[in-house]
Design an enzyme around this catalytic site. Structure first.
Site, PDB file in Angstrom:
ATOM      1  N   ASN A  10       0.859  -1.179   0.000  1.00 31.72           N
ATOM      2  CA  ASN A  10       0.000   0.000   0.000  1.00 31.72           C
ATOM      3  C   ASN A  10       0.899   1.234   0.000  1.00 31.72           C
ATOM      4  OD1 ASN A  10      -1.816   2.041   0.463  1.00 31.72           O
ATOM      5  ND2 ASN A  10      -2.432   1.353   2.509  1.00 31.72           N
ATOM      6  N   LYS A  12      -0.002   4.242  -0.291  1.00 29.46           N
ATOM      7  CA  LYS A  12      -0.693   5.414   0.304  1.00 29.46           C
ATOM      8  C   LYS A  12      -0.523   6.630  -0.612  1.00 29.46           C
ATOM      9  CE  LYS A  12      -0.085   3.209   4.727  1.00 29.46           C
ATOM     10  NZ  LYS A  12       0.020   3.295   6.165  1.00 29.46           N
ATOM     11  N   HIS A  97      -9.563   1.633   5.078  1.00 32.79           N
ATOM     12  CA  HIS A  97      -8.265   1.769   5.760  1.00 32.79           C
ATOM     13  C   HIS A  97      -8.412   2.741   6.940  1.00 32.79           C
ATOM     14  CE1 HIS A  97      -4.087   2.643   6.582  1.00 32.79           C
ATOM     15  NE2 HIS A  97      -3.786   1.541   5.927  1.00 32.79           N
ATOM     16  N   GLU A  99      -6.630   5.036   8.003  1.00 36.34           N
ATOM     17  CA  GLU A  99      -6.315   6.448   7.717  1.00 36.34           C
ATOM     18  C   GLU A  99      -7.526   7.155   7.125  1.00 36.34           C
ATOM     19  OE1 GLU A  99      -2.856   5.492   5.507  1.00 36.34           O
ATOM     20  OE2 GLU A  99      -1.779   5.032   7.353  1.00 36.34           O
ATOM     21  N   GLU A 170      -5.211  -4.555  10.936  1.00 39.16           N
ATOM     22  CA  GLU A 170      -4.160  -3.544  11.081  1.00 39.16           C
ATOM     23  C   GLU A 170      -4.422  -2.744  12.358  1.00 39.16           C
ATOM     24  OE1 GLU A 170      -2.158  -2.340   7.156  1.00 39.16           O
ATOM     25  OE2 GLU A 170      -4.021  -1.246   7.227  1.00 39.16           O
ATOM     26  N   GLY A 176       2.754   2.519  10.752  1.00 38.87           N
ATOM     27  CA  GLY A 176       3.732   3.593  10.546  1.00 38.87           C
ATOM     28  C   GLY A 176       4.477   4.001  11.805  1.00 38.87           C
ATOM     29  N   SER A 217       3.711  -1.895  10.358  1.00 40.47           N
ATOM     30  CA  SER A 217       5.157  -1.875  10.613  1.00 40.47           C
ATOM     31  C   SER A 217       5.881  -3.183  10.289  1.00 40.47           C
ATOM     32  CB  SER A 217       5.444  -1.459  12.062  1.00 40.47           C
ATOM     33  OG  SER A 217       5.033  -0.121  12.272  1.00 40.47           O
TER      34      SER A 217
HETATM   35  P1  13P Z   1       3.180   0.521   7.652  1.00 44.65           P
HETATM   36  O1  13P Z   1       3.671  -0.786   7.085  1.00 44.65           O
HETATM   37  O2  13P Z   1       3.917   1.707   7.121  1.00 44.65           O
HETATM   38  O3  13P Z   1       3.081   0.477   9.142  1.00 44.65           O
HETATM   39  O4  13P Z   1       1.670   0.691   7.111  1.00 44.65           O
HETATM   40  C1  13P Z   1       0.775  -0.332   7.254  1.00 44.65           C
HETATM   41  C2  13P Z   1      -0.451   0.006   6.511  1.00 44.65           C
HETATM   42  O5  13P Z   1      -1.194   0.894   6.892  1.00 44.65           O
HETATM   43  C3  13P Z   1      -0.744  -0.744   5.278  1.00 44.65           C
HETATM   44  O6  13P Z   1      -2.024  -0.499   4.827  1.00 44.65           O
END
Ligand code: 13P
Length: 254
Positions: A10, A12, A97, A99, A170, A176, A217
């Site tokens: 992803n 983003k 997601h 976010e 997640e 992140g 992560s």
């Molecule tokens: P990270 O791997 O950067 O923690 O992000 C995970 C994520 O949100 C994948 O959709």
């Protein structure tokens, strides 16, 4: 039942257009061979999907989108339909997601509508995201939150026999942050998710049509811990997917 592992990148909104195309080209070269036993998917920003589809043509990497709208067409400024994503070359789509839940106030009613639209009108495979916040975890509400999210997103959904669904667990506090869940904890959560899905759909459908993956992560240094777990069918990778070699190592080590 052994399911083929799936590893989803992803990206983003972390790369601009030239950087996205350049990374897609690197992926295409790196994933030419050696990862045939796994399914690899990349979800770039919507604006470059069609272009990246051309770059990945004839290769082994599938394309996915990071979001979709729940209506087929109409006056919905700024939104993208499932049909458009299919036409652009997508096979997968991320839904809900955290976010988007945090910054765009997407809720599980919207997520449910999106999932319904994807399953009623396309061959896209949905990747439905769930996960508790740090506050919820610290308040001891983790399991309740996860089961509730699953029920809200998936309750009342009817699946045709060939339709696949991916659930991405997640934990928000692990995204992140470099704070990765312990493999044992992930395995526990995936068992809870699986049991809850069995309640909703029955064991047969869960065995044949669902995969449960982990995100938060993950990198090439910690991925080995997830490779031997029974209930983890794959990974959703953010930051560590922005470097082709790092992502390749994750795919190989899972
Ligand atoms: P990270 O791997 O950067 O923690 O992000 C995970 C994520 O949100 C994948 O959709």
């Amino acid at each position: 039942m052994v399911k083929q592992k799936i590893i989803i990148a992803n990206w983003k909104m972390k790369l601009d257009m030239p950087a996205s195309l350049a990374l897609a080209k690197e992926y295409q070269v790196k994933f030419k061979s050696g990862t045939e036993d796994k399914e690899v998917v990349v979800c770039p920003a919507t604006i470059v999907i069609a272009e990246i589809n051309k770059i990945l043509a004839g290769g082994k990497i599938w394309l996915g989108a990071q979001n979709v709208f729940w209506e087929e067409r109409g006056a919905y400024t700024g939104e993208i339909s499932v049909k458009m994503l299919e036409q652009a070359g997508c096979r997968y789509v991320i839904i809900g997601h955290s976010e988007r839940r945090q910054y765009l106030l997407e809720n599980y009613q919207m997520i449910h509508q999106k999932l319904k639209e994807v399953l009623s009108d396309s061959r896209l495979i949905p990747i439905v995201c769930i996960g508790e916040t740090l506050k919820e975890k610290e308040a001891g509400k983790r399991d309740y939150v996860i089961v509730d999210q699953l029920q809200q997103a998936l309750g009342g959904i009817q699946l045709l026999s060939q339709q696949q669904v991916i659930i991405a667990y997640e934990p928000v506090w692990a995204i992140g942050t470099g704070q990765v869940i312990t493999p044992l904890d992930a395995e526990n959560m995936h068992e809870i998710i699986r049991a809850s899905l069995v309640d909703l759909f029955g064991i047969d459908i869960i065995n044949k049509q669902f995969r449960i993956i982990y995100g938060g992560s993950v990198d090439s240094a910690n991925v080995a811990g997830f490779s031997e777990l029974d209930n983890i069918d794959g990974l959703l990778v953010g930051g560590a997917s922005l470097k082709a070699e790092e992502f390749l190592q994750i795919v190989k080590k899972l």
